[in-house]
Design a protein around this motif. Structure first.
Motif, PDB file in Angstrom:
ATOM      1  N   ILE A   1      -4.327  10.997   5.875  1.00  0.00           N
ATOM      2  CA  ILE A   1      -3.721  10.233   4.507  1.00  0.00           C
ATOM      3  C   ILE A   1      -2.375  10.649   4.507  1.00  0.00           C
ATOM      4  CG2 ILE A   1      -3.455  10.099   2.010  1.00  0.00           C
ATOM      5  CD1 ILE A   1      -6.440  10.436   1.795  1.00  0.00           C
ATOM      6  N   ARG A   2      -2.145  12.124   4.852  1.00  0.00           N
ATOM      7  CA  ARG A   2      -0.747  12.617   4.858  1.00  0.00           C
ATOM      8  C   ARG A   2       0.013  11.937   5.869  1.00  0.00           C
ATOM      9  NH1 ARG A   2      -3.520  17.543   3.644  1.00  0.00           N
ATOM     10  NH2 ARG A   2      -3.034  18.071   1.382  1.00  0.00           N
ATOM     11  N   ARG A   3      -0.659  11.914   7.142  1.00  0.00           N
ATOM     12  CA  ARG A   3      -0.040  11.381   8.370  1.00  0.00           C
ATOM     13  C   ARG A   3       0.282  10.017   8.162  1.00  0.00           C
ATOM     14  NH1 ARG A   3      -3.469  13.976  11.442  1.00  0.00           N
ATOM     15  NH2 ARG A   3      -4.762  12.057  11.680  1.00  0.00           N
ATOM     16  N   LEU A   4      -0.397   9.110   7.462  1.00  0.00           N
ATOM     17  CA  LEU A   4      -0.366   7.706   7.419  1.00  0.00           C
ATOM     18  C   LEU A   4       0.788   7.421   6.458  1.00  0.00           C
ATOM     19  CD1 LEU A   4      -4.065   6.634   7.778  1.00  0.00           C
ATOM     20  CD2 LEU A   4      -2.028   5.761   9.042  1.00  0.00           C
ATOM     21  N   SER A   5       1.211   8.323   5.753  1.00  0.00           N
ATOM     22  CA  SER A   5       2.204   8.179   4.502  1.00  0.00           C
ATOM     23  C   SER A   5       3.609   7.405   5.243  1.00  0.00           C
ATOM     24  CB  SER A   5       2.649   9.276   3.980  1.00  0.00           C
ATOM     25  OG  SER A   5       3.367  10.381   4.719  1.00  0.00           O
ATOM     26  N   ILE A   6       3.764   7.496   6.709  1.00  0.00           N
ATOM     27  CA  ILE A   6       5.016   6.802   6.950  1.00  0.00           C
ATOM     28  C   ILE A   6       4.512   5.574   8.177  1.00  0.00           C
ATOM     29  CG2 ILE A   6       6.267   8.795   7.026  1.00  0.00           C
ATOM     30  CD1 ILE A   6       5.821   9.402   9.960  1.00  0.00           C
ATOM     31  N   ALA A   7       3.287   5.289   8.114  1.00  0.00           N
ATOM     32  CA  ALA A   7       2.608   4.235   8.812  1.00  0.00           C
ATOM     33  C   ALA A   7       2.859   2.900   8.222  1.00  0.00           C
ATOM     34  CB  ALA A   7       1.232   4.242   8.875  1.00  0.00           C
ATOM     35  N   SER A   8       2.902   1.943   8.942  1.00  0.00           N
ATOM     36  CA  SER A   8       3.106   0.540   8.616  1.00  0.00           C
ATOM     37  C   SER A   8       2.051   0.097   7.623  1.00  0.00           C
ATOM     38  CB  SER A   8       3.232  -0.235   9.620  1.00  0.00           C
ATOM     39  OG  SER A   8       1.915  -0.459  10.344  1.00  0.00           O
TER      40      SER A   8
ATOM     41  N   LEU B   1       0.542  -1.061  -0.134  1.00  0.00           N
ATOM     42  CA  LEU B   1       0.137   0.204  -0.028  1.00  0.00           C
ATOM     43  C   LEU B   1       0.937   1.169  -0.090  1.00  0.00           C
ATOM     44  CD1 LEU B   1      -2.898  -1.108   2.573  1.00  0.00           C
ATOM     45  CD2 LEU B   1      -3.017  -0.900   0.220  1.00  0.00           C
ATOM     46  N   HIS B   2       1.989   1.233   0.533  1.00  0.00           N
ATOM     47  CA  HIS B   2       2.838   2.514   0.861  1.00  0.00           C
ATOM     48  C   HIS B   2       3.176   2.851  -0.769  1.00  0.00           C
ATOM     49  CE1 HIS B   2       5.973  -0.817   0.193  1.00  0.00           C
ATOM     50  NE2 HIS B   2       6.720   0.155  -0.446  1.00  0.00           N
ATOM     51  N   GLU B   3       3.328   2.210  -1.656  1.00  0.00           N
ATOM     52  CA  GLU B   3       3.468   2.597  -3.053  1.00  0.00           C
ATOM     53  C   GLU B   3       2.397   3.332  -3.605  1.00  0.00           C
ATOM     54  OE1 GLU B   3       4.131  -0.798  -5.557  1.00  0.00           O
ATOM     55  OE2 GLU B   3       5.947  -1.537  -4.580  1.00  0.00           O
ATOM     56  N   ALA B   4       1.152   2.869  -3.262  1.00  0.00           N
ATOM     57  CA  ALA B   4      -0.101   3.827  -3.785  1.00  0.00           C
ATOM     58  C   ALA B   4      -0.194   5.128  -3.021  1.00  0.00           C
ATOM     59  CB  ALA B   4      -1.355   2.948  -3.531  1.00  0.00           C
ATOM     60  N   TRP B   5       0.418   5.223  -1.693  1.00  0.00           N
ATOM     61  CA  TRP B   5       0.317   6.312  -0.727  1.00  0.00           C
ATOM     62  C   TRP B   5       0.834   7.503  -1.267  1.00  0.00           C
ATOM     63  CZ3 TRP B   5      -2.737   3.661   2.427  1.00  0.00           C
ATOM     64  CH2 TRP B   5      -3.473   4.429   3.586  1.00  0.00           C
ATOM     65  N   ASN B   6       1.947   7.426  -2.152  1.00  0.00           N
ATOM     66  CA  ASN B   6       2.508   8.673  -2.561  1.00  0.00           C
ATOM     67  C   ASN B   6       1.551   9.301  -3.655  1.00  0.00           C
ATOM     68  OD1 ASN B   6       5.156   8.230  -1.560  1.00  0.00           O
ATOM     69  ND2 ASN B   6       5.449   6.529  -3.082  1.00  0.00           N
ATOM     70  N   ALA B   7       0.795   8.426  -4.392  1.00  0.00           N
ATOM     71  CA  ALA B   7      -0.219   8.895  -5.380  1.00  0.00           C
ATOM     72  C   ALA B   7      -1.444   9.275  -4.718  1.00  0.00           C
ATOM     73  CB  ALA B   7      -0.768   7.751  -6.368  1.00  0.00           C
ATOM     74  N   TRP B   8      -1.857   8.849  -3.783  1.00  0.00           N
ATOM     75  CA  TRP B   8      -2.731   9.266  -2.842  1.00  0.00           C
ATOM     76  C   TRP B   8      -2.526  10.738  -2.149  1.00  0.00           C
ATOM     77  CZ3 TRP B   8      -5.803   5.476   0.744  1.00  0.00           C
ATOM     78  CH2 TRP B   8      -6.869   5.819   0.949  1.00  0.00           C
ATOM     79  N   VAL B   9      -1.534  11.099  -1.700  1.00  0.00           N
ATOM     80  CA  VAL B   9      -0.998  12.188  -1.096  1.00  0.00           C
ATOM     81  C   VAL B   9      -0.984  13.303  -2.359  1.00  0.00           C
ATOM     82  CG1 VAL B   9       1.041  13.276  -0.223  1.00  0.00           C
ATOM     83  CG2 VAL B   9       0.215  11.162   0.825  1.00  0.00           C
ATOM     84  N   ARG B  10      -0.743  12.756  -3.491  1.00  0.00           N
ATOM     85  CA  ARG B  10      -0.646  13.807  -4.388  1.00  0.00           C
ATOM     86  C   ARG B  10      -2.142  14.220  -4.671  1.00  0.00           C
ATOM     87  NH1 ARG B  10       3.501  16.883  -6.465  1.00  0.00           N
ATOM     88  NH2 ARG B  10       5.241  15.605  -6.842  1.00  0.00           N
ATOM     89  N   SER B  11      -2.895  13.256  -4.739  1.00  0.00           N
ATOM     90  CA  SER B  11      -4.366  13.634  -5.119  1.00  0.00           C
ATOM     91  C   SER B  11      -4.884  14.654  -3.847  1.00  0.00           C
ATOM     92  CB  SER B  11      -5.302  12.396  -5.132  1.00  0.00           C
ATOM     93  OG  SER B  11      -5.475  11.980  -6.117  1.00  0.00           O
TER      94      SER B  11
END
Length: 403
Positions: free
Chosen positions: A123-130, A98-108
Motif C-alpha cells: 500500500i505504501r509503495r503504491l501511493s505514487i502509482a497510477s 483512488l489516490h485521494e483515498a490512498w492517503n487515508a489508507w497509508v494512515r491506517s
C-alpha cells in the motif's frame, strides 16, 4: 474519537445548493495537497519483505482477476454478513480518484488490523502509482463483499460529521463565557458524574471544574456541537493578545446518556426542521428556553488540548483507530460489523452528495450502530458543518478484504 451524529433533516437536505458540493471538493483536495507538501521531503524507510510471500510481478504484467472463478463463501462479522461479489458489482469503481483515498489508507497502516497488516508495504509503495495500477492491485489482492445486516429491515443510513472551527478566549470576556473543560480530577470517583444541568447549577460541580477550563466560547450551542462531534479546532485569543490555533480532542464524558436536542425539540412540537441550522434558528428565536433545551441532553464531554502543526492541520482528529482522519475518505462504522482499518467501497446517492468512492473505516460513534451504517467525515469549519448537519442518505457498503 467518539462522537454522536449531528441532527439532520431530509427536507432541508433537498434545499442544499451546489455551492456545498463544490466546497466539499475543495476541502478534500486541499487536505491532500497539504499532506503531500508536508511529506515531500521525508524519506521512507525501505519496505520489509512479507514473510511467506513471493515478490510481486510488475503490476502491468499481472493478469486481470478471473471473474469466472468461483466466489469465496460468505463471511459473518459481528452484526453483519459479508456476501462475496464481483468487482463489476461495485458502482463507480472505474471512476474514483483512488489516490485521494490512498492517503487515508497509508494512515491506517500506522495501526493496521492483523489481516490487513501484510498488505501495508505494498500500500505504501503504491501511493505514487497510477490509478490504473492501484485499481489493478486492489482487484488482485482484495475480494469485495457486500455488507448486509443479519436481520432483515435494519436501517441503511449515511450521516456526516465534522470538526468545528470556532473562536475562543483563554479567559472569560463580555461575549465569551461558555467554558470547555478538561476532565475533573474526581471523574472516576463519581459515576456518573454531575449532569449538564447540575454542572450549570450546583456550586459543588462548578467548584470541581474550577481551574479545568481550556477556553471560553461565545455560543453554548457551539460548545454543544463541539461535544457532539468529539473534537474541534479553536482560534484562541491568549492573555497577551496572540491568537493560536489549537485542537481540543475527546478526553472523556460524565457518563450520562446522550440525548438529541433535535429530538427533544421535535417531541416538544417546537420545530419540524431538526437540522443543526434549524436548531440554531429556534435558539435565536427562543433565548429564554435555550437552557431547557441544552439540559435535555445530560451528557457532557471533556477535552484535552493538542497543538496543531502544519501537517496535523491537513488532517482531522485521530479517530477510534488511533490515526488522523482524512476528509472525504474516512468513515465511522459499527466496529462490531466492520473492523477498523478496513477499506470499504461506499455508494450513497442523494441530493446533497452523490458518493461512489473508496473510504477507510477509521472511527466509531455511539450513534453509529448497525451493519450498513456509516458516518462520513466531511472536514472542518462552518461549511463542512453545514454539510454534516444535513447529510442523511441511503447507503450501500462493500468491504474489501484480503484474498
Amino acid at each position: 474519537m467518539v462522537h454522536h451524529t449531528m441532527p439532520t433533516s431530509s427536507t432541508s437536505a433537498n434545499r442544499a445548493s451546489s455551492r456545498i458540493s463544490s466546497m466539499f471538493r475543495v476541502l478534500t483536495s486541499s487536505a491532500i495537497v497539504g499532506m503531500l507538501a508536508a511529506c515531500a521531503s521525508v524519506a521512507l524507510p525501505p519496505e520489509p519483505s512479507i514473510p511467506g510471500t513471493a515478490p510481486l510481478p510488475p503490476l502491468a504484467t499481472r493478469p486481470p482477476p478471473d471473474d469466472g472463478a468461483p466466489l469465496p463463501p460468505a463471511r459473518q462479522s459481528g452484526k453483519s454478513r459479508w456476501q462475496p461479489v464481483r468487482w463489476s458489482d461495485l458502482p463507480g469503481f472505474d471512476a474514483d480518484a483512488l489516490h485521494e483515498a490512498w492517503n487515508a489508507w497509508v494512515r491506517s497502516c500506522e495501526r493496521p488490523a492483523p489481516p490487513l497488516a501484510a498488505l501495508c508495504p505494498e500500500i505504501r509503495r503504491l501511493s505514487i502509482a497510477s490509478p490504473g495500477e492501484q485499481r489493478a492491485w486492489m482487484q488482485q489482492r482484495l475480494q469485495p463483499y457486500r455488507v448486509e445486516p443479519l436481520q432483515a429491515g435494519a436501517e441503511s443510513l449515511l450521516t456526516g460529521y465534522y470538526e468545528p472551527l470556532l473562536d475562543g478566549s483563554r479567559a472569560p470576556t463580555a461575549t465569551q463565557q461558555v467554558p470547555l473543560y478538561r476532565p475533573p480530577a474526581d471523574l472516576n470517583a463519581r459515576r456518573p458524574w454531575y449532569s449538564r444541568q447540575e454542572i450549570d447549577t450546583l456550586p459543588q460541580a462548578r467548584a470541581a471544574l474550577r481551574g479545568r477550563e481550556i477556553a471560553y466560547l461565545a455560543d453554548p450551542l457551539d460548545a454543544l456541537a463541539l461535544q457532539i462531534q468529539g473534537s474541534g479546532r479553536i482560534r484562541v485569543t491568549e492573555p497577551d493578545g496572540r491568537v493560536t490555533l489549537v485542537r481540543v480532542a475527546y478526553a472523556g464524558t460524565n457518563e450520562h446518556p446522550y440525548r438529541s436536542v433535535g429530538g427533544w425539540l421535535l417531541q416538544q412540537g417546537a420545530l419540524r426542521d431538526a437540522s443543526w441550522p434549524g436548531i440554531k434558528a429556534w435558539a435565536r428565536a427562543n433565548p429564554q428556553r435555550v437552557n431547557e433545551m441544552l439540559w435535555s441532553n445530560p451528557r457532557v464531554v471533556f477535552f484535552r488540548e493538542e497543538p496543531l502543526s502544519a501537517l496535523d492541520a491537513a488532517f482531522g482528529p485521530r479517530g477510534a483507530q488511533g490515526v488522523p482522519l482524512t476528509p472525504g475518505r474516512s468513515i465511522a462504522v459499527d466496529k462490531d460489523s466492520i473492523p477498523y482499518g478496513t477499506p470499504v467501497w461506499l455508494a450513497s446517492p442523494g441530493p446533497l452528495l452523490n458518493l461512489q468512492r473508496l473510504v477507510i473505516a477509521q472511527d466509531t460513534g455511539s450513534a453509529i450502530v448497525g451493519a450498513v451504517r456509516a458516518d462520513y467525515f466531511v472536514g472542518w469549519g462552518p461549511e463542512a458543518g453545514e454539510v454534516a448537519g444535513r447529510l442523511k442518505q441511503p447507503l450501500q457498503l462493500w468491504v474489501l478484504w484480503p484474498r
